[in-house]
Design an enzyme around this catalytic site. Structure first.
Site, mmCIF file in Angstrom:
data_model
loop_
_atom_site.group_PDB
_atom_site.id
_atom_site.type_symbol
_atom_site.label_atom_id
_atom_site.label_comp_id
_atom_site.label_asym_id
_atom_site.label_seq_id
_atom_site.Cartn_x
_atom_site.Cartn_y
_atom_site.Cartn_z
ATOM 1 N N GLU A 58 70.794 -38.215 55.699
ATOM 2 C CA GLU A 58 72.003 -37.502 56.141
ATOM 3 C C GLU A 58 72.683 -36.812 54.949
ATOM 4 O OE1 GLU A 58 75.093 -40.193 57.483
ATOM 5 O OE2 GLU A 58 76.144 -38.614 58.593
ATOM 6 N N LYS A 108 76.170 -33.747 64.591
ATOM 7 C CA LYS A 108 76.547 -35.161 64.779
ATOM 8 C C LYS A 108 77.762 -35.285 65.706
ATOM 9 C CE LYS A 108 77.645 -39.227 61.858
ATOM 10 N NZ LYS A 108 77.932 -39.635 60.469
ATOM 11 N N CYS A 118 73.167 -41.314 61.794
ATOM 12 C CA CYS A 118 73.896 -42.455 61.252
ATOM 13 C C CYS A 118 74.789 -43.188 62.252
ATOM 14 C CB CYS A 118 74.672 -42.000 60.007
ATOM 15 S SG CYS A 118 74.921 -43.349 58.832
HETATM 16 N N1 LIG Z 1 77.355 -41.965 57.600
HETATM 17 C C1 LIG Z 1 77.624 -42.749 58.632
HETATM 18 O O1 LIG Z 1 77.712 -42.322 59.764
HETATM 19 C C2 LIG Z 1 77.843 -44.201 58.285
HETATM 20 C C3 LIG Z 1 77.957 -45.094 59.499
HETATM 21 C C4 LIG Z 1 78.451 -46.461 59.143
HETATM 22 O O2 LIG Z 1 78.828 -46.722 58.010
HETATM 23 C C5 LIG Z 1 78.471 -47.501 60.167
HETATM 24 O O3 LIG Z 1 78.241 -47.191 61.339
HETATM 25 O O4 LIG Z 1 78.739 -48.668 59.819
#
Ligand SMILES: NC(=O)CCC(=O)C(=O)O
Length: 261
Positions: free
Chosen positions: A42, A111, A146
């Site tokens: 990401e 996203k 993510c």
């Molecule tokens: N970059 C992200 O979306 C991190 C997600 C996260 O830290 C979590 O779901 O816990």
């Protein structure tokens, strides 16, 4: 179908240096056992240097879209291009770009779920379009980004739309590593699909990112796992027939009663 995942240590706020790193990594992969698909993490061009994104984000996915398209064409490989900060009409999205071997953009995804724990909602705009599947080398797949992993509805929708492989591109922090690993295995088991993830490593603003990139098969077995603290390549292969076999042996999709829930 051979996969190579880049568990990358990002150079924060420096898209040019990160693109150069990816080029060098791909050259190395092609000299070894050339993969069919490569996977990036990401926000790999900038990382989470959010206050600089206005200056470092791509404009309408450029120049990274052209860069990845040329890379795919040059090496004749499919690319799951992680995600990038992408400015469109003044809004910055967290956008994933997928290319086939001809360098054609086959899917673009913004996203949907912005992560409060990393302050994304203060700087980014959430995607407004429904997730869809795409095809690479004749296999139907999906991608999520993510924090999306915590919302099982996305993976289920993609599975119902025919996806046999789910890519998760991430910058997932270390304190929640057990969630990162367990949720991927759960998505693989409940949807009887491969889950392939690329997470970054390194530390930014005191936040350590966990690596532990995974390839999980449709039975929930971890086929390959990255370490939790260093840049490396995770390799494995996908066999779509395994998805068909698991779905036949445990016919979850035939047993669903969606009218009742
Ligand atoms: N970059 C992200 O979306 C991190 C997600 C996260 O830290 C979590 O779901 O816990």
């Amino acid at each position: 179908m051979k996969i190579a995942v880049y568990q990358m240590e990002l150079v924060p706020g420096s898209p040019e240096e990160n693109r150069e790193k990816v080029s060098r990594w791909v050259e190395t992969q092609m000299q070894e056992d050339a993969p069919d698909i490569i996977v990036l993490p990401e926000m790999w061009t900038t990382s989470y240097v959010l206050e600089q994104l206005d200056a470092t984000a791509d404009e309408s996915s450029e120049p990274t879209q052209s860069y990845l398209s040329d890379l795919a064409k040059k090496h004749q490989i499919n690319i799951v291009g992680g995600s990038i900060a992408n400015k469109v009409n003044g809004n910055i999205y967290n956008t994933s770009l997928i290319f086939n071997r001809n360098g054609e953009l086959v899917y673009k995804y913004n996203k949907i779920h912005l992560v409060p724990m990393l302050n994304e909602p203060a700087y980014l705009t959430g995607g407004e379009e429904k997730v869809e599947t795409f095809e690479l080398d004749g296999v139907r797949m999906g991608v999520i980004i993510c924090y999306d992993l915590r919302f099982p509805e996305l993976a289920r929708k993609l599975a119902l739309d025919g996806a046999q492989v789910l890519f998760v591109v991430a910058e997932w922090p270390k304190p929640r590593t057990n969630h990162w690993v367990s949720l991927q295995i759960a998505r693989a088991i409940e949807n009887q699909m491969y889950v392939v993830s690329s997470n970054n490593v390194g530390t930014l603003d005191g936040v350590e990112y966990t690596g532990a990139s995974l390839i999980v098969d449709p039975w929930g077995e971890v086929v390959a796992k990255g370490s939790e603290n260093k840049e490396e390549t995770i390799k494995g292969s996908l066999n779509p027939e395994r998805v068909v076999e698991v779905r036949k042996n445990v016919p979850v999709f035939a047993s669903r009663v969606p009218d009742l829930y």
